[in-house]
Motif scaffolding. Structure first.
Motif, PDB file in Angstrom:
ATOM      1  N   ASN A   1     -11.631   0.670   0.071  1.00 48.10           N
ATOM      2  CA  ASN A   1     -10.197   0.817   0.317  1.00 48.10           C
ATOM      3  C   ASN A   1      -9.390  -0.191  -0.483  1.00 48.10           C
ATOM      4  N   ARG A   2      -9.892  -1.408  -0.603  1.00 45.58           N
ATOM      5  CA  ARG A   2      -9.195  -2.448  -1.381  1.00 45.58           C
ATOM      6  C   ARG A   2      -9.086  -2.045  -2.852  1.00 45.58           C
ATOM      7  N   VAL A   3     -10.192  -1.570  -3.419  1.00 43.42           N
ATOM      8  CA  VAL A   3     -10.206  -1.150  -4.825  1.00 43.42           C
ATOM      9  C   VAL A   3      -9.190  -0.027  -5.052  1.00 43.42           C
ATOM     10  N   LYS A   4      -9.201   0.959  -4.159  1.00 46.75           N
ATOM     11  CA  LYS A   4      -8.265   2.081  -4.305  1.00 46.75           C
ATOM     12  C   LYS A   4      -6.821   1.626  -4.120  1.00 46.75           C
ATOM     13  N   ARG A   5      -6.596   0.728  -3.171  1.00 42.52           N
ATOM     14  CA  ARG A   5      -5.241   0.224  -2.922  1.00 42.52           C
ATOM     15  C   ARG A   5      -4.711  -0.532  -4.140  1.00 42.52           C
ATOM     16  N   LEU A   6      -5.543  -1.360  -4.757  1.00 46.42           N
ATOM     17  CA  LEU A   6      -5.116  -2.099  -5.950  1.00 46.42           C
ATOM     18  C   LEU A   6      -4.801  -1.144  -7.096  1.00 46.42           C
ATOM     19  N   GLY A   7      -5.621  -0.121  -7.258  1.00 50.96           N
ATOM     20  CA  GLY A   7      -5.372   0.864  -8.316  1.00 50.96           C
ATOM     21  C   GLY A   7      -4.084   1.634  -8.091  1.00 50.96           C
ATOM     22  N   ARG A   8      -3.865   2.060  -6.861  1.00 51.99           N
ATOM     23  CA  ARG A   8      -2.625   2.799  -6.547  1.00 51.99           C
ATOM     24  C   ARG A   8      -1.399   1.923  -6.774  1.00 51.99           C
ATOM     25  N   GLU A   9      -1.491   0.656  -6.430  1.00 50.11           N
ATOM     26  CA  GLU A   9      -0.355  -0.252  -6.616  1.00 50.11           C
ATOM     27  C   GLU A   9      -0.048  -0.439  -8.098  1.00 50.11           C
ATOM     28  N   ALA A  10      -1.081  -0.641  -8.913  1.00 54.17           N
ATOM     29  CA  ALA A  10      -0.872  -0.794 -10.360  1.00 54.17           C
ATOM     30  C   ALA A  10      -0.275   0.488 -10.941  1.00 54.17           C
ATOM     31  N   TRP A  11      -0.749   1.640 -10.485  1.00 51.06           N
ATOM     32  CA  TRP A  11      -0.222   2.938 -10.929  1.00 51.06           C
ATOM     33  C   TRP A  11       1.242   3.082 -10.537  1.00 51.06           C
ATOM     34  N   ARG A  12       1.533   2.770  -9.283  1.00 49.19           N
ATOM     35  CA  ARG A  12       2.887   2.931  -8.742  1.00 49.19           C
ATOM     36  C   ARG A  12       3.904   2.139  -9.558  1.00 49.19           C
ATOM     37  N   LEU A  13       3.535   0.955  -9.982  1.00 49.42           N
ATOM     38  CA  LEU A  13       4.473   0.086 -10.696  1.00 49.42           C
ATOM     39  C   LEU A  13       4.694   0.502 -12.150  1.00 49.42           C
ATOM     40  N   GLN A  14       3.783   1.295 -12.717  1.00 49.45           N
ATOM     41  CA  GLN A  14       3.868   1.570 -14.154  1.00 49.45           C
ATOM     42  C   GLN A  14       3.975   3.046 -14.526  1.00 49.45           C
ATOM     43  N   LYS A  15       3.926   3.945 -13.572  1.00 45.25           N
ATOM     44  CA  LYS A  15       3.831   5.372 -13.856  1.00 45.25           C
ATOM     45  C   LYS A  15       5.074   5.964 -14.520  1.00 45.25           C
ATOM     46  N   GLN A  16       6.205   5.300 -14.426  1.00 44.96           N
ATOM     47  CA  GLN A  16       7.466   5.889 -14.867  1.00 44.96           C
ATOM     48  C   GLN A  16       7.462   6.259 -16.350  1.00 44.96           C
ATOM     49  N   ALA A  17       6.815   5.461 -17.189  1.00 45.19           N
ATOM     50  CA  ALA A  17       6.772   5.766 -18.627  1.00 45.19           C
ATOM     51  C   ALA A  17       6.064   7.100 -18.870  1.00 45.19           C
TER      52      ALA A  17
END
Length: 134
Positions: free
Chosen positions: A67-83
């Motif tokens: 869950n931690r690994v997935k949460r970190l990945g989702r957070e990194a995605w969330r912050l940068q997906k706009q481009a």
């Protein structure tokens, strides 16, 4: 306007779409991720990308770590997906993407943040070349 959310509609949850993605999708690796993507036709009003995240129970037997690994990945995605969103909307494309975490250790957030940015650039290049070949 930038949106820093990762809403329910943006999550890849359709079993049919996931099966199609794994069967017909294209893949590449940026350690510690293996990325599988597929240009798709999503319903009208759907976001340009639906993303899913997974971590192996073989590498992380404890659910807390997965869950931690997935949460970190989702957070990194969330912050940068706009481009990527802007790029896909510009080219009228929609994409299904699945991130598979392949490392045996939990990487720090800064590393994952950088790797997700590299992945987003690769996805933009891949969709631009796929869009040109249509």
């Amino acid at each position: 306007m930038k949106t820093y959310s990762f809403k329910r509609e943006e999550r890849l949850k359709s079993r049919k779409l996931i099966e199609t993605l794994f069967r017909d999708g294209k893949a590449f690796s940026v350690f510690p991720y293996r990325i599988i993507y597929l240009p798709v036709q999503l319903p009208a009003g759907a976001p340009p990308v639906q993303a899913g995240f997974s971590a192996s129970s073989r590498h992380f037997p404890r659910a807390v770590d997965r869950n931690r690994v997935k949460r970190l990945g989702r957070e990194a995605w969330r912050l940068q997906k706009q481009a990527l969103y802007d790029h896909l909307q510009q080219h009228s494309l929609q994409l299904a993407v699945f991130f598979i975490y392949t490392d045996k250790k939990i990487a720090p957030f800064a590393t994952l943040h950088h790797k997700i940015s590299v992945i987003l650039e690769r996805l933009q290049q891949a969709t631009a070349s796929d869009g040109a070949s249509r």
